[in-house]
Design a protein around this motif. Sequence first.
Motif, PDB file in Angstrom:
ATOM      1  N   LYS A   3       0.835  -1.196   0.000  1.00 22.24           N
ATOM      2  CA  LYS A   3       0.000   0.000   0.000  1.00 22.24           C
ATOM      3  C   LYS A   3       0.876   1.254   0.000  1.00 22.24           C
ATOM      4  CE  LYS A   3      -4.260   1.232   2.180  1.00 22.24           C
ATOM      5  NZ  LYS A   3      -5.135   1.036   3.284  1.00 22.24           N
ATOM      6  N   ARG A   4       0.525   2.208  -0.828  1.00 19.65           N
ATOM      7  CA  ARG A   4       1.251   3.475  -0.896  1.00 19.65           C
ATOM      8  C   ARG A   4       0.921   4.294   0.345  1.00 19.65           C
ATOM      9  NH1 ARG A   4      -0.974   5.446  -5.254  1.00 19.65           N
ATOM     10  NH2 ARG A   4      -2.298   6.905  -4.205  1.00 19.65           N
ATOM     11  N   PRO A   5       1.931   4.892   0.989  1.00 19.81           N
ATOM     12  CA  PRO A   5       1.652   5.689   2.189  1.00 19.81           C
ATOM     13  C   PRO A   5       0.856   6.948   1.838  1.00 19.81           C
ATOM     14  CG  PRO A   5       3.983   5.834   1.607  1.00 19.81           C
ATOM     15  CD  PRO A   5       3.346   4.857   0.661  1.00 19.81           C
ATOM     16  N   LEU A   6      -0.009   7.321   2.739  1.00 15.74           N
ATOM     17  CA  LEU A   6      -0.843   8.505   2.562  1.00 15.74           C
ATOM     18  C   LEU A   6      -0.075   9.733   3.044  1.00 15.74           C
ATOM     19  CD1 LEU A   6      -3.756   8.757   1.542  1.00 15.74           C
ATOM     20  CD2 LEU A   6      -4.507   8.719   3.909  1.00 15.74           C
ATOM     21  N   SER A   7      -0.164  10.823   2.322  1.00 16.29           N
ATOM     22  CA  SER A   7       0.517  12.050   2.740  1.00 16.29           C
ATOM     23  C   SER A   7      -0.109  12.577   4.023  1.00 16.29           C
ATOM     24  CB  SER A   7       0.415  13.117   1.644  1.00 16.29           C
ATOM     25  OG  SER A   7      -0.923  13.582   1.546  1.00 16.29           O
ATOM     26  N   ALA A   8       0.641  13.388   4.737  1.00 12.69           N
ATOM     27  CA  ALA A   8       0.152  13.977   5.982  1.00 12.69           C
ATOM     28  C   ALA A   8      -1.100  14.824   5.733  1.00 12.69           C
ATOM     29  CB  ALA A   8       1.245  14.823   6.638  1.00 12.69           C
ATOM     30  N   LYS A   9      -1.095  15.559   4.636  1.00 10.86           N
ATOM     31  CA  LYS A   9      -2.254  16.405   4.324  1.00 10.86           C
ATOM     32  C   LYS A   9      -3.489  15.549   4.046  1.00 10.86           C
ATOM     33  CE  LYS A   9      -3.764  20.347   1.646  1.00 10.86           C
ATOM     34  NZ  LYS A   9      -3.371  21.428   0.746  1.00 10.86           N
TER      35      LYS A   9
END
Length: 102
Positions: A3-9
């Motif tokens: 799974k691709r990590p989600l950005s903080a925003k």
Amino acid sequence: MPKRPLSAKSRRTARTLGDYVSTFRRLQGLTAEQVADRAGIARNTLRKLEQGDASVGLDVFLEVCRVLGVLDFVTEGMNPYETALGQSLAEQNLALPKRVRR
């Protein structure tokens, strides 16, 4: 596939949307169980959505918004011609391609 990590925003936005869903539910005096039943999901799934878990599917988000009567607001909020950015791009005559070649 990992799974691709989600950005903080994006994580913050997921939490904000979850808060909004929870607030709309409580303002209408609905229990989590009532909303989950009407949306056809498990109560735990609604809890995840309200806590901002971005792994909850778009289908779940849309059904919960429908149950809460806010689905039209979501649609209107994404209308590119109703946003300052969309209007600015339209004024620059940036035409959308009819189709994207692969």
